[in-house]
Design a protein around this motif. Structure first.
Motif, PDB file in Angstrom:
ATOM      1  N   ALA A 152      -1.021   7.602  -9.503  1.00  0.00           N
ATOM      2  CA  ALA A 152       0.306   6.980  -9.628  1.00  0.00           C
ATOM      3  C   ALA A 152       0.399   6.157 -10.906  1.00  0.00           C
ATOM      4  O   ALA A 152       1.437   6.157 -11.578  1.00  0.00           O
ATOM      5  N   ALA A 153      -0.680   5.459 -11.255  1.00  0.00           N
ATOM      6  CA  ALA A 153      -0.683   4.661 -12.488  1.00  0.00           C
ATOM      7  C   ALA A 153      -0.548   5.544 -13.712  1.00  0.00           C
ATOM      8  O   ALA A 153       0.219   5.237 -14.632  1.00  0.00           O
ATOM      9  N   VAL A 154      -1.290   6.644 -13.749  1.00  0.00           N
ATOM     10  CA  VAL A 154      -1.206   7.570 -14.892  1.00  0.00           C
ATOM     11  C   VAL A 154       0.211   8.115 -15.013  1.00  0.00           C
ATOM     12  O   VAL A 154       0.810   8.087 -16.097  1.00  0.00           O
ATOM     13  N   SER A 155       0.760   8.584 -13.923  1.00  0.00           N
ATOM     14  CA  SER A 155       2.106   9.161 -13.952  1.00  0.00           C
ATOM     15  C   SER A 155       3.145   8.114 -14.342  1.00  0.00           C
ATOM     16  O   SER A 155       4.010   8.376 -15.190  1.00  0.00           O
ATOM     17  N   GLY A 156       3.063   6.942 -13.766  1.00  0.00           N
ATOM     18  CA  GLY A 156       4.030   5.903 -14.069  1.00  0.00           C
ATOM     19  C   GLY A 156       3.962   5.427 -15.507  1.00  0.00           C
ATOM     20  O   GLY A 156       4.987   5.308 -16.186  1.00  0.00           O
ATOM     21  N   ILE A 157       2.750   5.160 -16.000  1.00  0.00           N
ATOM     22  CA  ILE A 157       2.610   4.655 -17.371  1.00  0.00           C
ATOM     23  C   ILE A 157       3.043   5.697 -18.392  1.00  0.00           C
ATOM     24  O   ILE A 157       3.718   5.383 -19.377  1.00  0.00           O
ATOM     25  N   VAL A 158       2.684   6.957 -18.164  1.00  0.00           N
ATOM     26  CA  VAL A 158       3.066   8.010 -19.111  1.00  0.00           C
ATOM     27  C   VAL A 158       4.578   8.192 -19.122  1.00  0.00           C
ATOM     28  O   VAL A 158       5.188   8.327 -20.193  1.00  0.00           O
ATOM     29  N   ASN A 159       5.216   8.153 -17.960  1.00  0.00           N
ATOM     30  CA  ASN A 159       6.678   8.290 -17.921  1.00  0.00           C
ATOM     31  C   ASN A 159       7.377   7.096 -18.552  1.00  0.00           C
ATOM     32  O   ASN A 159       8.361   7.264 -19.282  1.00  0.00           O
ATOM     33  N   VAL A 160       6.885   5.895 -18.305  1.00  0.00           N
ATOM     34  CA  VAL A 160       7.476   4.712 -18.930  1.00  0.00           C
ATOM     35  C   VAL A 160       7.303   4.772 -20.445  1.00  0.00           C
ATOM     36  O   VAL A 160       8.212   4.405 -21.202  1.00  0.00           O
ATOM     37  N   THR A 161       6.158   5.254 -20.899  1.00  0.00           N
ATOM     38  CA  THR A 161       5.923   5.394 -22.339  1.00  0.00           C
ATOM     39  C   THR A 161       6.916   6.367 -22.965  1.00  0.00           C
ATOM     40  O   THR A 161       7.465   6.106 -24.040  1.00  0.00           O
ATOM     41  N   HIS A 162       7.164   7.484 -22.293  1.00  0.00           N
ATOM     42  CA  HIS A 162       8.128   8.453 -22.826  1.00  0.00           C
ATOM     43  C   HIS A 162       9.535   7.864 -22.865  1.00  0.00           C
ATOM     44  O   HIS A 162      10.264   8.044 -23.845  1.00  0.00           O
ATOM     45  N   ILE A 163       9.917   7.176 -21.811  1.00  0.00           N
ATOM     46  CA  ILE A 163      11.250   6.571 -21.787  1.00  0.00           C
ATOM     47  C   ILE A 163      11.387   5.524 -22.884  1.00  0.00           C
ATOM     48  O   ILE A 163      12.388   5.470 -23.603  1.00  0.00           O
ATOM     49  N   GLN A 164      10.365   4.687 -23.047  1.00  0.00           N
ATOM     50  CA  GLN A 164      10.414   3.649 -24.065  1.00  0.00           C
ATOM     51  C   GLN A 164      10.446   4.263 -25.465  1.00  0.00           C
ATOM     52  O   GLN A 164      11.153   3.787 -26.346  1.00  0.00           O
ATOM     53  N   PHE A 165       9.694   5.353 -25.667  1.00  0.00           N
ATOM     54  CA  PHE A 165       9.707   6.016 -26.970  1.00  0.00           C
ATOM     55  C   PHE A 165      11.071   6.626 -27.266  1.00  0.00           C
ATOM     56  O   PHE A 165      11.557   6.573 -28.394  1.00  0.00           O
ATOM     57  N   LEU A 166      11.697   7.205 -26.259  1.00  0.00           N
ATOM     58  CA  LEU A 166      13.036   7.764 -26.465  1.00  0.00           C
ATOM     59  C   LEU A 166      14.056   6.686 -26.802  1.00  0.00           C
ATOM     60  O   LEU A 166      14.965   6.908 -27.601  1.00  0.00           O
ATOM     61  N   THR A 167      13.898   5.505 -26.218  1.00  0.00           N
ATOM     62  CA  THR A 167      14.812   4.425 -26.569  1.00  0.00           C
ATOM     63  C   THR A 167      14.547   3.910 -27.982  1.00  0.00           C
ATOM     64  O   THR A 167      15.447   3.359 -28.604  1.00  0.00           O
ATOM     65  N   LEU A 168      13.328   4.092 -28.506  1.00  0.00           N
ATOM     66  CA  LEU A 168      13.070   3.766 -29.912  1.00  0.00           C
ATOM     67  C   LEU A 168      13.754   4.763 -30.834  1.00  0.00           C
ATOM     68  O   LEU A 168      14.248   4.411 -31.898  1.00  0.00           O
ATOM     69  N   LEU A 169      13.770   6.040 -30.426  1.00  0.00           N
ATOM     70  CA  LEU A 169      14.398   7.067 -31.259  1.00  0.00           C
ATOM     71  C   LEU A 169      15.914   6.935 -31.270  1.00  0.00           C
ATOM     72  O   LEU A 169      16.554   7.186 -32.293  1.00  0.00           O
ATOM     73  N   TYR A 170      16.482   6.578 -30.130  1.00  0.00           N
ATOM     74  CA  TYR A 170      17.936   6.446 -30.003  1.00  0.00           C
ATOM     75  C   TYR A 170      18.253   5.016 -29.577  1.00  0.00           C
ATOM     76  O   TYR A 170      18.378   4.733 -28.387  1.00  0.00           O
TER      77      TYR A 170
END
Length: 183
Positions: A152-170
């Motif tokens: 759950a930690a791996v899945s949650g952290i990786v998904n949060v990282t992707h969301i945060q990175f997308l908010t950096l792009l846009y």
């Protein structure tokens, strides 16, 4: 009279239960020849799992993903001096995601190899063909809690990282809300 090698081969095949077949009755697909006229192939092949579910493929793919994650970890270490000042939260999320994924993959590989080694120490002293399922059936409650928490930690952290990175792009608030809504 037959040669001693033919006699030895005949005795060895009798001991192990093997039988020599002529070229006309030996199948070319590698299945066991069947003399019954109702069966045209080996019925046990229906129960053999596909090659992707085999132990060698499981070990190979886990090792390859672990190697790629280790390369990403080393890359993040070498680019820390440039990455940290630009986006501290993103760098921290990426490092934590890579570290938890590496721990998860190492745990999986260690469990699979230890279980395979333990099974090979008992009769019939050979490795299984089928991939090991993780978590193991023999794990106690605390091991299962640790395993599921790690996943759950791996899945949650990786998904949060992707969301945060997308908010950096846009970076606009409308795009950020749209990203959160869609994900």
């Amino acid at each position: 009279m037959s040669s001693p090698w033919a006699l030895a081969l005949s005795m060895a095949s009798t001991i192990v239960g093997a039988r020599s077949y002529g070229t006309e009755e030996h199948p070319t697909n590698g299945s066991v020849p069947i003399n019954n006229s109702t069966l045209d192939r080996d019925p046990y092949l229906d129960f053999q799992p596909i090659f992707a579910d085999s132990l060698p493929v499981q070990i190979l793919l886990t090792g390859m993903v672990l190697a790629l994650v280790f390369v990403l970890f080393v890359h993040l270490l070498f680019t820390a001096q440039y990455h940290w000042p630009l986006a501290r939260l993103n760098y921290a999320l990426q490092m934590s995601g890579v570290c938890t994924l590496m721990i998860s993959l190492l745990t999986t590989l260690i469990v699979v190899l230890k279980n395979t080694y333990a099974k090979s120490r008992d009769w019939p002293y050979m490795l299984d063909y089928i991939a090991q399922s993780v978590p193991l059936q023999t794990w106690n409650q605390s091991e299962l809690v640790f395993w599921y928490f790690l996943q759950a930690a791996v899945s949650g952290i990786v998904n949060v990282t992707h969301i945060q990175f997308l908010t950096l792009l846009y970076p606009s608030s409308v795009e950020a809300r749209l990203i959160f809504f869609l994900l």
